[in-house]
Scaffold this active site. Structure first.
Site, mmCIF file in Angstrom:
data_model
loop_
_atom_site.group_PDB
_atom_site.id
_atom_site.type_symbol
_atom_site.label_atom_id
_atom_site.label_comp_id
_atom_site.label_asym_id
_atom_site.label_seq_id
_atom_site.Cartn_x
_atom_site.Cartn_y
_atom_site.Cartn_z
ATOM 1 N N LYS A 1 23.837 39.458 66.161
ATOM 2 C CA LYS A 1 24.175 39.583 64.859
ATOM 3 C C LYS A 1 23.874 40.976 64.410
ATOM 4 O O LYS A 1 23.040 41.052 63.429
ATOM 5 C CB LYS A 1 23.575 38.626 64.062
ATOM 6 N N ASP B 1 24.021 23.409 71.303
ATOM 7 C CA ASP B 1 24.233 22.000 70.960
ATOM 8 C C ASP B 1 25.871 21.910 70.528
ATOM 9 O O ASP B 1 26.477 20.954 70.945
ATOM 10 C CB ASP B 1 23.440 21.617 69.513
ATOM 11 N N TYR C 1 11.323 32.780 67.885
ATOM 12 C CA TYR C 1 10.334 31.672 68.429
ATOM 13 C C TYR C 1 8.907 32.125 68.643
ATOM 14 O O TYR C 1 8.127 31.223 68.997
ATOM 15 C CB TYR C 1 10.980 31.225 69.670
ATOM 16 N N ASP D 1 28.570 34.491 64.643
ATOM 17 C CA ASP D 1 29.594 33.631 64.049
ATOM 18 C C ASP D 1 31.114 33.437 64.630
ATOM 19 O O ASP D 1 31.526 32.301 64.828
ATOM 20 C CB ASP D 1 29.413 34.083 62.391
ATOM 21 N N ASP E 1 19.932 28.469 71.006
ATOM 22 C CA ASP E 1 19.596 26.975 70.743
ATOM 23 C C ASP E 1 20.791 26.580 70.009
ATOM 24 O O ASP E 1 21.486 25.323 70.292
ATOM 25 C CB ASP E 1 18.474 26.912 69.745
HETATM 26 C C1 IPM Z 1 15.805 22.890 72.478
HETATM 27 C C2 IPM Z 1 14.965 22.427 71.216
HETATM 28 C C3 IPM Z 1 13.819 23.228 70.892
HETATM 29 C C4 IPM Z 1 14.210 24.840 70.568
HETATM 30 C C5 IPM Z 1 12.770 22.814 69.833
HETATM 31 C C6 IPM Z 1 12.267 21.201 70.209
HETATM 32 C C7 IPM Z 1 11.688 23.581 69.558
HETATM 33 O O1 IPM Z 1 15.892 22.257 70.037
HETATM 34 O O2 IPM Z 1 15.348 22.691 73.482
HETATM 35 O O3 IPM Z 1 16.845 22.936 72.185
HETATM 36 O O4 IPM Z 1 14.516 25.240 69.575
HETATM 37 O O5 IPM Z 1 14.142 25.456 71.857
HETATM 38 MN MN MN Z 2 17.932 22.518 70.514
#
Ligand code: IPM
Ligand code: MN
Ligand code: NAD
Length: 354
Positions: free
Chosen positions: A189, A250, A138, A222, A246
């Site tokens: 990884k 999700d 990042y 993975d 990240d």
């Molecule tokens: C998160 C988002 C951000 C990240 C993006 C918007 C840059 O996906 O906070 O999870 O990848 O950190």
């Molecule tokens: Mn995210």
């Protein structure tokens, strides 16, 4: 208790709508329990960027670090800014600028009916992902060469420092110790990225020796993705790099019922810290009063906990769980309520709990 100043950045898209509900809850708690909160709103986001060319205004970082205990940010990202420049300036700018090296993303199933996995209960899905938040891929180091030609080259560097890796690993172990949890799983990884993630391996081996009472394990990312789905009950604390955290957060969000329920905290112990949902600005849902405000409310709970208002934090989480049980939910959770109606219901229950 002295006044605690909180910067509110609603941002873009549904960020504006869910932040309005979080603010309503904070104001309710301030009125009914006398929490010493002062909220100051900033209009940073796509509108301002398109209008004035300003994303994060000059001096903003210094002001946030000096004058505020916490920052609540909705979400940033707007299809009218395809480069995502303003979002990078604001969100990553604050994470990096205030050195918020811990991204804490709890995965906690509040109601078993929301888990997409067969026969899983609240006891099976309750862990925390710690995502390194200031380096990795990042950092924005890289560039393109022969751009737009068939020979184009694009380089995006992955930066891992001894200091950066060590401090997030230590935070994960200290968190486990503080909360009486016995397991920390580090994920990388290193089989494919021996330089950067070899550093994670070596640092983890060293740091874990300082916590003999905690079981330290390792999974390649993975395999971790697979294991989170196969048997989430095996995890208590997961610690990983910026990008893997990240993606995994999700996946974790869906285990608890979706992005509409996933909160997060960007922390630097003892300094101004920032609180945000895991979800983004969901442009397709924006302006329709359908976004789930629960992730924002659970994020408010994380912030209240950080500010020392544990009882209020527990109440917010409890009331969110109650709303889910009673079916006071937005369409993503199968309900028919709007963003504002869910927020109103939650504020009303918070008043009754006093
Ligand atoms: C998160 C988002 C951000 C990240 C993006 C918007 C840059 O996906 O906070 O999870 O990848 O950190
Ligand atoms: Mn995210
Ligand atoms: P997103 O999280 O906005 O949406 C992903 C999916 O989840 C969509 O189907 C959306 O409708 C649904 N969803 C998300 N939040 C929801 C909620 N509260 N209630 C109901 N459904 C919800 O991710 P995306 O579509 O990949 O990104 C949209 C924009 O948001 C992009 O510009 C991205 O960069 C940005 N983003 C910002 C942040 C942040 O500021 N913290 C985080 C993630 C993404």
């Amino acid at each position: 208790m002295p006044t605690q100043r909180i910067a509110i950045i609603p941002g873009d898209g549904i960020g504006l709508e869910v932040t309005a509900e979080a603010v309503k809850a904070l104001e309710t708690l301030r009125e009914t329990r006398g929490l010493p909160l002062e909220l100051v709103t900033f209009d940073w986001g796509a509108e301002k960027y398109l209008r004035e060319g300003v994303s994060l205004p000059p001096g903003a970082l210094e002001m946030l670090g000096r004058d505020f205990q916490a920052i609540f940010i909705g979400a940033v990202g707007d299809p009218r800014v395809p480069s995502n420049q303003h979002a990078a300036d604001i969100l990553l700018g604050i994470r990096f600028g205030l050195d918020l090296y811990v991204n804490q993303r709890p995965v906690k199933l509040l109601d078993r009916r929301l888990c997409p996995l067969k026969d899983r209960t609240e006891a099976d899905v309750n862990f925390v992902i710690f995502r390194e938040n200031t380096e990795g891929s990042y950092v924005g180091i890289g560039g393109t060469f022969k751009r737009g030609t068939p020979d184009e080259v694009a380089v995006q560097e992955d930066v891992n420092t001894r200091k950066g890796v060590e401090r997030i690993l230590i935070y994960a172990f200290e968190y486990a110790r503080r909360h009486g949890w016995r397991k920390v799983c580090m994920s990388d990884k290193s089989n494919a990225m021996p330089h950067g993630h070899g550093l994670w391996q070596r640092t983890f081996a060293e740091v874990s020796r300082r916590y003999p009472e905690i079981e330290a394990s390792h999974l390649y990312v993975d395999t971790l993705a697979l294991e989170m789905v196969r048997d989430p009950s095996q995890f208590q604390v997961i610690v990983t790099c910026n990008m893997f955290g990240d993606i995994l957060s999700d996946l974790g969000a869906q285990l608890q019922g979706g992005l509409g329920l996933a909160p997060s905290a960007n922390l630097h112990p003892g300094r101004t810290s920032m609180f945000e949902t895991v979800h983004g600005s969901a442009p397709k849902l924006a302006g329709k009063n359908v976004a789930n405000p629960m992730a924002a409310l659970l994020t408010t709970a994380l912030m209240l906990e950080y500010l020392g208002h544990s009882e209020a934090a527990r109440d917010v989480e409890g009331v969110v769980a109650e709303a889910i049980r009673q079916g006071i939910t937005t369409p993503d959770l199968g309900g028919g309520a709007g963003t504002r109606e869910v927020g109103d219901w939650i504020c009303q229950r918070l008043r009754q709990r006093v």
